[in-house]
Structures are given as structure tokens and as C-alpha cells.
Design a protein around this motif. Structure first.
Motif, short mmCIF file in Angstrom:
data_model
loop_
_atom_site.label_atom_id
_atom_site.label_comp_id
_atom_site.label_asym_id
_atom_site.label_seq_id
_atom_site.Cartn_x
_atom_site.Cartn_y
_atom_site.Cartn_z
N GLN A 168 0.85 -1.17 0.00
CA GLN A 168 0.00 0.00 0.00
C GLN A 168 0.89 1.23 0.00
O GLN A 168 1.91 1.26 0.69
N GLY A 187 0.51 4.99 0.96
CA GLY A 187 -0.47 5.84 1.63
C GLY A 187 -1.73 5.04 1.84
O GLY A 187 -1.71 3.95 2.38
N ARG A 188 -2.84 5.54 1.33
CA ARG A 188 -4.13 4.83 1.46
C ARG A 188 -4.42 3.91 0.29
O ARG A 188 -5.41 3.20 0.27
N TRP A 189 -3.57 3.96 -0.75
CA TRP A 189 -3.87 3.27 -1.99
C TRP A 189 -3.19 1.91 -2.08
O TRP A 189 -1.98 1.81 -1.99
N PRO A 190 -3.98 0.85 -2.29
CA PRO A 190 -3.35 -0.46 -2.50
C PRO A 190 -2.61 -0.49 -3.83
O PRO A 190 -3.02 0.14 -4.79
N VAL A 191 -1.51 -1.21 -3.86
CA VAL A 191 -0.71 -1.36 -5.07
C VAL A 191 -0.94 -2.79 -5.57
O VAL A 191 -0.73 -3.74 -4.83
#
Length: 192
Positions: free
Chosen positions: A139, A141-145
Motif C-alpha cells: 500500500q 499511503g491509502r492506496w493499495p498497489v
């Protein structure tokens, strides 16, 4: 609340492994019961051509020396507040700090490694008494990769002739290994 800190055998690592903690080499068990400081010579590897360019950029972002000279790694490992803490320093440079938060229990659970805005979801394989990390998600920040976008990483530690062998490798699709480092580290006096 579980007591952690110097002199405590009850740590995030020992609780997470449960009875399987005994599968780790006795020196790794001691390191993850009491914490300690490891240091020693370090070899840093970069890919060739474009992989080397990417690897050197990544190394600079991580505080890893980006030249081909001989270096030293200093790692302080301790437990606090239910977390495993790793404080790495290359030569006398900047510190590279990670915290590891356990979830579940071995073998199905894992750890969240947080370093700045990046959080990696890791699982652990025990191989010949050593500890191998396996990245299963990330992840930013708040964003999943998405897993397919992540670099392939290998990281682990094992005991070799009484010292600690560390090895980390980061590879990208089409480029192969862009950055790797490893060495045989010795426990600081009193930390064995």
C-alpha cells in the motif's frame, strides 16, 4: 498487555510464531527475544545497464550507498508496543527505520512493514532455521498497489558460522535485479 523489552522472552515475534518459534535457529530466537545490534561489512549489488540506473536511484531514495565501494551495515532490532522495530544505517549515513506489525499467527498470518508512506504485507517462510520474507501485497499511503506492479523482493536472514547472514534483492519485470545487498553481520558485544 504483554511485557516487551530488555529481559522479556515474550515478544511480538515469539507470540506470532507460537510453538513454531522453536523452528528458528537458537541465535535467531535469542535475537527476537531480547533484541540486539548487528553490524558488519556489506556488499551492494546493482543491475547492469538500465537496471543499474534504476537500482542506483532506488538506493539513493532508501539511503543506501549508490557507489561500488565497500560499506558497513548497522542494524538495531528491538520490540516495543507489540511491534518489531528495525533501525538500519549504512556506514555513517541516514537511518532507514521500519516497524513490523504482526497479524494472525504463523504460518498463515503475516507482518505489515511500514517505512514512511509505504506498507508491505509480508509472510514468513522458515528455511533451515532461517527467516525468509515473502511480499504478498503493498500500500502507498491509502492506496493499495496491485501485486503485479510490485517489484519482486527476496529478503531474509539465517545464522552462518555463528554470525547473521542477511540478503535483500529487489527485481523488476524485464530488468531483473536492480538492487541487492547482503553481508555477514556479527552481534555487537553483549548482544549474542
Amino acid at each position: 498487555m504483554h511485557p516487551e523489552g530488555p529481559g522479556s522472552d515474550d515478544t511480538a515475534v515469539s507470540r506470532w510464531f507460537g510453538p513454531a518459534f522453536a523452528h528458528l535457529h537458537p541465535q535467531l530466537q535469542a535475537l527476537h527475544r531480547r533484541g540486539g545490534t548487528l553490524q558488519g561489512p556489506l556488499a551492494i549489488r546493482f543491475g547492469r545497464g538500465p537496471a543499474g540506473v534504476v537500482g542506483r536511484r532506488l538506493a539513493r531514495k532508501l539511503g543506501i550507498p549508490a557507489d561500488g565501494a565497500a560499506h558497513r551495515l548497522h542494524v538495531a532490532i528491538h520490540h516495543a508496543d507489540g511491534l518489531l522495530h528495525w533501525d538500519r544505517r549504512f556506514d555513517d549515513g541516514a537511518r532507514f527505520v521500519s516497524t513490523f506489525r504482526p497479524y494472525g499467527h504463523w504460518p498463515d498470518g503475516g507482518w505489515i512493514e511500514e517505512t514512511g508512506a509505504v506498507a508491505l504485507r509480508l509472510q514468513v517462510d522458515v528455511v533451515d532455521g532461517g527467516w525468509q520474507w515473502r511480499c504478498i501485497g503493498a500500500q502507498l499511503g491509502r492506496w493499495p498497489v496491485p501485486l503485479w506492479l510490485l517489484p519482486r523482493t527476496r529478503a531474509g536472514k539465517r545464522v552462518e558460522a555463528g554470525d547473521y547472514r542477511f540478503d535483500v534483492s529487489i527485481a523488476l519485470p524485464l530488468l531483473g535485479e536492480v538492487l541487492g545487498y547482503g553481508g555477514l553481520l556479527r552481534a555487537a558485544d553483549g548482544d549474542q
